[in-house]
Design an enzyme around this catalytic site. Sequence first.
Site, PDB file in Angstrom:
ATOM      1  CB  THR A 550      56.939  49.335  55.246  1.00 50.41           C
ATOM      2  OG1 THR A 550      56.099  49.629  55.045  1.00 50.41           O
ATOM      3  CG2 THR A 550      57.891  50.194  55.898  1.00 50.41           C
ATOM      4  CE  LYS A 574      51.929  41.934  47.452  1.00 45.22           C
ATOM      5  NZ  LYS A 574      53.117  41.875  48.287  1.00 45.22           N
ATOM      6  CG  LEU A 608      57.501  43.593  34.529  1.00 43.58           C
ATOM      7  CD1 LEU A 608      57.127  42.479  34.133  1.00 43.58           C
ATOM      8  CD2 LEU A 608      58.358  44.174  34.553  1.00 43.58           C
ATOM      9  CD  GLU A 661      54.906  40.207  50.644  1.00 43.31           C
ATOM     10  OE1 GLU A 661      54.871  41.088  52.044  1.00 43.31           O
ATOM     11  OE2 GLU A 661      55.215  40.787  49.775  1.00 43.31           O
ATOM     12  CG  ASP A 672      51.644  38.344  48.804  1.00 40.81           C
ATOM     13  OD1 ASP A 672      52.161  39.161  48.866  1.00 40.81           O
ATOM     14  OD2 ASP A 672      52.500  38.075  47.616  1.00 40.81           O
ATOM     15  CE  LYS A 676      52.083  39.310  45.002  1.00 41.09           C
ATOM     16  NZ  LYS A 676      53.408  38.477  44.530  1.00 41.09           N
TER      17      LYS A 676
END
Length: 682
Positions: A550, A574, A608, A661, A672, A676
């Site tokens: 989610t 995240k 990755l 997103e 976002d 990260k």
Amino acid sequence: MQVLKFGGTSVANAEAMLQVIEIVGKALEYDRTIVVTSAISGCTDTLVEIGRKASAGDASCFEVLRDLKQRHHDVIDELLPSGYRERTTDAVNALFAALENTVQGVLLLGELSPRSLEAIESFGELFSSRILTDKFLSLGVACHWLDARQIVRTTAGQADQKTTYRNVRAAVDAHVQTELFVVPGFIASDAEGHPTTLGRGGSDYTASLFAVGIHARRVEIWTDVPGIMTANPKVVPTARPIPNISYRAAQELSHFGAKVIYPPTIQPVVEEGIPIYVKDTFHPDEPGTLVEKNPPRVRDGVTGIAYSDRIALISLEGSGMVGVPGFSSRLFDALSREGINIILITQASSVHSMCIAVAETDAERARSAADNCFAYEISLGKINPLKVETGYSIVCVIGDDILGHSGATGMMLAALGRHSIPVRATAQGSSERNISVIVPSGRAQEAIRAIHHEFFDRFSTRVIHLFIAGYGRVGKALVKMLHDNAEAIARRSGKELRVCGLANSRHYVINTEGIDLSRAGEILSEGPSGSYPDALCSLSPENAVFVDCTANDEIGFRYPDLFHSGYSVVACNKIPFSGTLAQFRNLQREAKRSGVSLRYETTAGAALPVLVTLDRVVQSGDTLVRMDAVLSGTLNYLMDNYKGTGFEDLVEEARIKGYTEPDPNIDLSGVDVLRKILILSR
Ligand code: ADP
Ligand code: ASP
Ligand code: MG
């Protein structure tokens, strides 16, 4: 000689009885045989029900009796050929007539004394043994029915073993030519000749008494499970048969609730060293369990897990106990005078309080016995009136030399801790074969599964249960991958990744057998609404992984609950990892404390293995100097393609391509990217 005992399910109907006939036929090729039979399954319960109803003046007891009679007639009609059928029907009818008389008496008197109840209970094995005997005779097998009531003697509610052995020998010696004897289990008589029983489940005991009486080579207990298992298979689906077990460990298991063998059964055969084989009537070729004196040793010393319900805890407390010797012995004396069996004792060295476990049915008698015994100290306020708490179960890990292997207690408590199962008391049994914990009955089955997993399944995990939250772009892609690659995954990893739960913001669906992924969307839309994490926490299966696909900002708060219920968490969400540093650390800490994994590799780096690589580099002593990254697929796409007009359409394009997103504002605002960066730097 040998003794073969068949339980209720093994003689439940004509089909099962035919299976019995086949097993006995093979056994007779080797040796003279005594067959001990239970009543047909459920019969003894029904007889008790009939007795209770009659004593309560409820004439419907006769309806129940009629149904029971019909069940027996159905078996006779199907099993016996004509010529024999009539004879058997008459014999069984005569027994039912006698039963009806007894029940009538109880109904008239409105009273069910222990003696009347035992008289009523005794009929079940008379019916079944009669049917079985006639079946053998109809097949031309010379067989002799022995009346256990003339042979098995009880005094003061216990088997009088010496007299019984003597009677067994005399009865068998009187028929030297006979190859096969059939004996009703469970039933006996007292010194005055009144019918009695050996207690519920007592047919096993009949078998071992006969075995000792005739110095049998072996006893076989034929039942509906493939042996004594590592736990009750009805509670633990992954339980497996124990190939070899010592008399003592088997005794301990049965004493603490493994009903597959009636507790008193083993004691008589120990001295003679007669081996007991526990076998599955419906899978006779399976090896089953061998109960013997010196079985081969097992890894980490643990053989099985057992439990009993309806345990009461009794606590004796008070300042007046400190340093005054003799309280415990007075309490034990008082309880033993009442004939109350103490199941577990714990007492800290301060001797300021002690706690014992007894069967719930004994709790009230225990309370009044103790309150009487300590009436004087209670009146002075030196100790408190006895505290009785009910609703507990005792769960035991059992094995020979269990305490010789360090760590068993730790493993047991750790497993319970991971499931947040409260432990009310613990004891390492008086023998070195048993570690016991007392837990609330509502959590007992979960406790057994958790402990079983810890000792028996953890290293042989084959199925990983996945519970996926979020069925949007990512969730759907994951489900498709799992569906398309199931075989390859199983082949390469040796594990099955089974999707057992699926949820979106409106519905959820849970099926521990696995959800049909080809119809995942449809199945999900038919599922209930409500709190998916709550439903999962109450389930707490083994080898469970919660997969958070989610972009929800609330769900992270539920991770700790899921950890405590035994779920590992894998997330591409995240948000839980980019809150405050304290929150982030708390998640790591809680996962560690619960012994589960928390993985979030796919939160940054376009799936990755960037995070794990960075982590390893840093852990092996290198210093990170600089990080260069394009951290937003969306922004990258927009900047590459924007020609000065139609920005909105371009964003929509990026959304459709799956870069954004669910809410593209999160990308456009830089939030976002911020998340990260936080995750990468942490
Ligand atoms: P029978 O009628 O053959 O005497 P029981 O019902 O008395 O059979 O005993 C067999 C049952 O014992 C099994 O069906 C199972 O539910 C229960 N059981 C409990 N613990 C264990 C265990 N550790 N191993 C095998 N069976 C167990
Ligand atoms: N029929 C008795 C009972 O149900 C004895 C037995 O099955 O072992 O308890
Ligand atoms: Mg039984």
